[in-house]
Design a protein around this motif. Structure first.
Motif, PDB file in Angstrom:
ATOM      1  N   UNK A 185       1.011  -1.081   0.016  1.00 34.67           N
ATOM      2  CA  UNK A 185       0.215   0.071   0.076  1.00 34.67           C
ATOM      3  C   UNK A 185       0.968   1.207   0.041  1.00 34.67           C
ATOM      4  N   UNK A 186       0.357   2.333  -0.729  1.00 37.17           N
ATOM      5  CA  UNK A 186       1.164   3.679  -0.804  1.00 37.17           C
ATOM      6  C   UNK A 186       0.417   4.619  -0.741  1.00 37.17           C
ATOM      7  N   UNK A 187       0.554   5.763  -0.330  1.00 36.11           N
ATOM      8  CA  UNK A 187      -0.306   7.168  -0.572  1.00 36.11           C
ATOM      9  C   UNK A 187       0.670   7.964  -1.593  1.00 36.11           C
ATOM     10  N   UNK A 188      -0.031   8.040  -2.850  1.00 32.10           N
ATOM     11  CA  UNK A 188       1.025   8.869  -3.664  1.00 32.10           C
ATOM     12  C   UNK A 188       0.157   9.776  -4.268  1.00 32.10           C
ATOM     13  N   UNK A 189       0.544  11.132  -4.046  1.00 31.00           N
ATOM     14  CA  UNK A 189      -0.300  12.323  -4.696  1.00 31.00           C
ATOM     15  C   UNK A 189      -1.798  12.295  -4.317  1.00 31.00           C
ATOM     16  N   UNK A 190      -1.863  12.279  -2.772  1.00 26.65           N
ATOM     17  CA  UNK A 190      -3.202  12.046  -2.264  1.00 26.65           C
ATOM     18  C   UNK A 190      -4.016  10.619  -2.817  1.00 26.65           C
ATOM     19  N   UNK A 191      -3.672   9.745  -3.214  1.00 25.88           N
ATOM     20  CA  UNK A 191      -4.248   8.748  -3.792  1.00 25.88           C
ATOM     21  C   UNK A 191      -3.864   7.373  -3.276  1.00 25.88           C
ATOM     22  N   UNK A 192      -4.640   6.533  -2.705  1.00 24.22           N
ATOM     23  CA  UNK A 192      -4.240   5.183  -2.322  1.00 24.22           C
ATOM     24  C   UNK A 192      -3.795   4.256  -3.475  1.00 24.22           C
ATOM     25  N   UNK A 193      -2.534   3.831  -3.405  1.00 19.61           N
ATOM     26  CA  UNK A 193      -2.311   2.942  -4.439  1.00 19.61           C
ATOM     27  C   UNK A 193      -1.969   1.620  -3.638  1.00 19.61           C
ATOM     28  N   UNK A 194      -2.662   0.484  -4.431  1.00 17.23           N
ATOM     29  CA  UNK A 194      -2.828  -0.807  -3.573  1.00 17.23           C
ATOM     30  C   UNK A 194      -2.522  -1.889  -4.871  1.00 17.23           C
ATOM     31  N   UNK A 195      -1.502  -2.762  -4.400  1.00 14.17           N
ATOM     32  CA  UNK A 195      -0.815  -3.835  -5.219  1.00 14.17           C
ATOM     33  C   UNK A 195      -1.141  -5.178  -4.315  1.00 14.17           C
ATOM     34  N   UNK A 196      -1.799  -6.343  -4.884  1.00 12.97           N
ATOM     35  CA  UNK A 196      -1.738  -7.540  -4.013  1.00 12.97           C
ATOM     36  C   UNK A 196      -0.306  -7.980  -3.948  1.00 12.97           C
ATOM     37  N   UNK A 197      -0.147  -8.824  -2.644  1.00 16.15           N
ATOM     38  CA  UNK A 197       1.283  -9.486  -2.701  1.00 16.15           C
ATOM     39  C   UNK A 197       1.516 -10.592  -3.966  1.00 16.15           C
ATOM     40  N   UNK A 198       0.450 -11.235  -4.379  1.00 17.42           N
ATOM     41  CA  UNK A 198       0.757 -11.876  -5.631  1.00 17.42           C
ATOM     42  C   UNK A 198       1.127 -11.008  -6.658  1.00 17.42           C
ATOM     43  N   UNK A 199       0.548  -9.954  -6.942  1.00 15.85           N
ATOM     44  CA  UNK A 199       0.941  -9.039  -7.829  1.00 15.85           C
ATOM     45  C   UNK A 199       2.373  -8.792  -8.096  1.00 15.85           C
ATOM     46  N   UNK A 200       2.862  -8.290  -6.862  1.00 12.43           N
ATOM     47  CA  UNK A 200       4.260  -7.581  -6.722  1.00 12.43           C
ATOM     48  C   UNK A 200       5.123  -8.823  -6.792  1.00 12.43           C
ATOM     49  N   UNK A 201       4.664 -10.046  -6.224  1.00 15.04           N
ATOM     50  CA  UNK A 201       5.767 -11.266  -6.584  1.00 15.04           C
ATOM     51  C   UNK A 201       5.750 -11.623  -7.915  1.00 15.04           C
ATOM     52  N   UNK A 202       5.123 -11.341  -8.731  1.00 14.33           N
ATOM     53  CA  UNK A 202       5.141 -11.477 -10.150  1.00 14.33           C
ATOM     54  C   UNK A 202       5.923 -10.423 -10.787  1.00 14.33           C
ATOM     55  N   UNK A 203       5.633  -9.344 -10.470  1.00 15.09           N
ATOM     56  CA  UNK A 203       5.988  -8.237 -11.326  1.00 15.09           C
ATOM     57  C   UNK A 203       6.333  -6.925 -10.355  1.00 15.09           C
ATOM     58  N   UNK A 204       7.536  -6.644 -10.410  1.00 11.54           N
ATOM     59  CA  UNK A 204       7.531  -5.558  -9.378  1.00 11.54           C
ATOM     60  C   UNK A 204       7.141  -4.211  -9.783  1.00 11.54           C
TER      61      UNK A 204
END
Length: 548
Positions: free
Chosen positions: A220-239
């Protein structure tokens, strides 16, 4: 439009909503990265530099594509113990990393002798590793500390300073600053190369619902006042790289591990690093990480780090918009007041199960006018059903004429085919808001209700003859079946049979839902049954007699 199709669409929409919650928004399981070659090498050393000591029988740390040599064993390393009002932390001198963080107000299980919850767990990759240069980290640095313990309380502040030497002979210092009454602490360093960063790891599995971890786990990240969310599965497959983040980290059902720069924004990498271990199927194991990549001068940070509960009042008090990590979805403006209502009721009853019953009852009372409108419309449409069937048979080969005659029939009998659908649609935000409020309420974690239900955040199970039976879920399914039978039936027999399957599907879907959510759904069904009984018995529902 035919009323039968409208109601079928509404029912299927609700089904899809719950399927989405269960199959998409549920916790993502961590899977190993697809097999790829890994070079097992010790940390790099330059001429005259002495590599850090290794433990016999333990393989050297692997080179990592997103963080360097990061999986270094802690065997034989000393520790620094830090204790304040809310947690007890241990810093290992092997890499100056966090090897344990036990929360004093939260236990691992519901057992009375359960130890405090450890958000770090036993992982080969520990959080708060520094990058000291391209493809290298301080995980292999053996630090010395200026103290072995630090105890703080209330408004007291204190720091632990670690000093060491990198593999290429540079001096490096790492400083941890703590407060006596806060989950928030600071991390900074000097001596690392410019452009280096801070690494966070996932929240330990037991960090949600006492080992059940029923909710999703995301980067999870807060970037430019918007939440950015990526599943653990997704970042395991692609940074994934997220630019200009205000804070970033990992979020589980009830706990988070977040880091943020003291000033400005940073770039964040969400990816994986090899652990040097093998999975059960003999593939190289990889661990998800979040790395904040910015630095200050020739050092790292300073960063603020929050590792603790996703409790709104605590997150708000910590500042830095950390409360945005508690995401209630589109209907947050409904979920938040309901959560406040739950807390207010608890001050009176002292039992969150009773609070759920009372809150559900209050919401049901508020929506009575909408429910009455829907039931009256359904009853009126049911009385017109014989005439609708005749028109369908008469104009079965002419759809245009059939639709025209249906509209005329509705008009003559002053029945709006959409009047039953609209009130139900208006209630959906309320029910979704209540669902999200209960799903995110850390107050329900390990909260007992009655009888066998001793944890409202875990699935209910009553052991009967050695078999765990989801009694509450079965009662919920039965109540849904009764409600479906009492609802005025429309459409052809095939459509009616399809609708009767839904209670069975919902029962299977709810088996692994937290008991608090199942209790809410059961109470809502029972209240709906009572309302339908008093409204639909006899001919009390006023509806005009059909005319042809």
């Amino acid at each position: 439009m035919d009323q039968r199709r409208v109601w079928l669409a509404v029912g299927l929409s609700l089904l899809l909503l719950l399927l989405y919650q269960e199959l998409v928004v549920r916790r993502y399981q961590q899977h190993p990265h697809p097999d790829e070659p890994i070079t097992m090498v010790p940390p790099k050393a330059t001429d005259g530099a002495t590599p850090p000591p290794t433990t016999p029988g333990v393989p050297p740390a692997p080179a990592a594509t997103a963080g360097g040599s990061i999986a270094v064993p802690v065997t034989g390393a000393g520790t620094v113990v830090v204790e304040n009002d809310v947690f007890r932390a241990e810093l290992t001198l092997a890499g100056g990393r966090l090897s344990s963080l036990r929360l004093k107000d939260f236990k691992e299980t519901v057992a009375k002798d359960s130890p405090p919850l450890d958000l770090v767990g036993k992982s080969p990759v520990l959080p708060l590793t520094f990058e000291t240069g391209p493809e290298t980290t301080d995980a292999g640095v053996v630090y010395t500390a200026d103290r072995t313990t630090l105890t703080l309380s209330g408004e007291q502040e204190g720091a632990v300073v670690l000093s060491g030497t990198t593999a290429d002979g540079r001096s490096i210092q790492k400083k941890f600053a703590f407060r006596g009454n806060s989950y928030l602490f600071d991390v900074s360093g000097s001596g690392a190369a410019p452009g280096t960063g801070l690494v966070l790891t996932t929240v330990a599995k037991e960090g949600a619902a006492g080992g059940q971890n029923p909710g999703k786990e995301v980067a999870l990240a807060l970037a430019n006042q918007k939440l950015v969310e990526h599943s653990v599965d997704d970042i395991t497959k692609q940074a994934v790289t997220v630019d200009d983040t205000q804070w970033a980290g990992f979020s589980a059902q009830y706990f988070v591990a977040l880091a943020l720069p003291a000033e400005g924004t940073v770039d964040t990498l969400m990816g994986t690093v090899p652990t040097g271990l093998q999975t059960a199927d003999n593939k190289p194991e990889r661990m998800p990480i979040v790395r904040l990549e910015a630095s200050a001068g020739d050092g790292v940070g300073p960063y603020h780090v929050y590792m603790g509960p996703k409790e709104r009042k605590i997150l708000v008090a910590a500042g830095h918009q950390l409360d945005r990590a508690l995401d209630f979805g589109w209907f947050w403006f409904i979920a938040l007041p309901l959560l406040y209502g739950l807390e207010l009721l608890h001050k009176v009853t002292g039992n969150y199960g009773v609070d759920i019953i009372l809150l559900t009852t209050i919401v049901k009372l508020v929506t009575i006018p909408l429910t009455q409108t829907s039931l009256r419309s359904m009853k009126a449409m049911q009385k017109l059903q014989p005439e609708v069937t005749k028109l369908r048979e008469r104009y079965k080969d002419d759809q245009v004429a059939m639709q025209k005659e249906l509209m005329e029939l509705y008009k003559r009998n002053q029945v709006n085919p959409f009047s039953g659908c609209l009130p139900m649609v208006l209630q959906i935000p309320i029910f979704v808001g209540l669902y999200n409020a209960l799903n995110h309420a850390i107050e329900l974690r390990h909260a007992p209700f009655m009888l066998w239900i001793n944890d409202l955040s875990s699935p209910d199970r009553l052991t009967i003859a050695g078999v765990p039976v989801p009694v509450l879920t079965l009662l919920m399914g039965l109540s849904m079946l009764v409600q479906q039978r009492m609802t005025p039936q429309q459409g052809d027999p095939m459509q009616q049979r399809m609708m009767m399957i839904m209670p069975v599907m919902f029962t299977f879907m709810f088996i692994n839902f937290p008991a608090g959510l199942v209790l809410y759904w059961l109470v809502n069904n029972l209240l709906s049954i009572s309302q339908q009984y008093f409204m639909l018995r006899g001919d009390k529902v006023a509806a005009p007699a059909p005319s042809v």
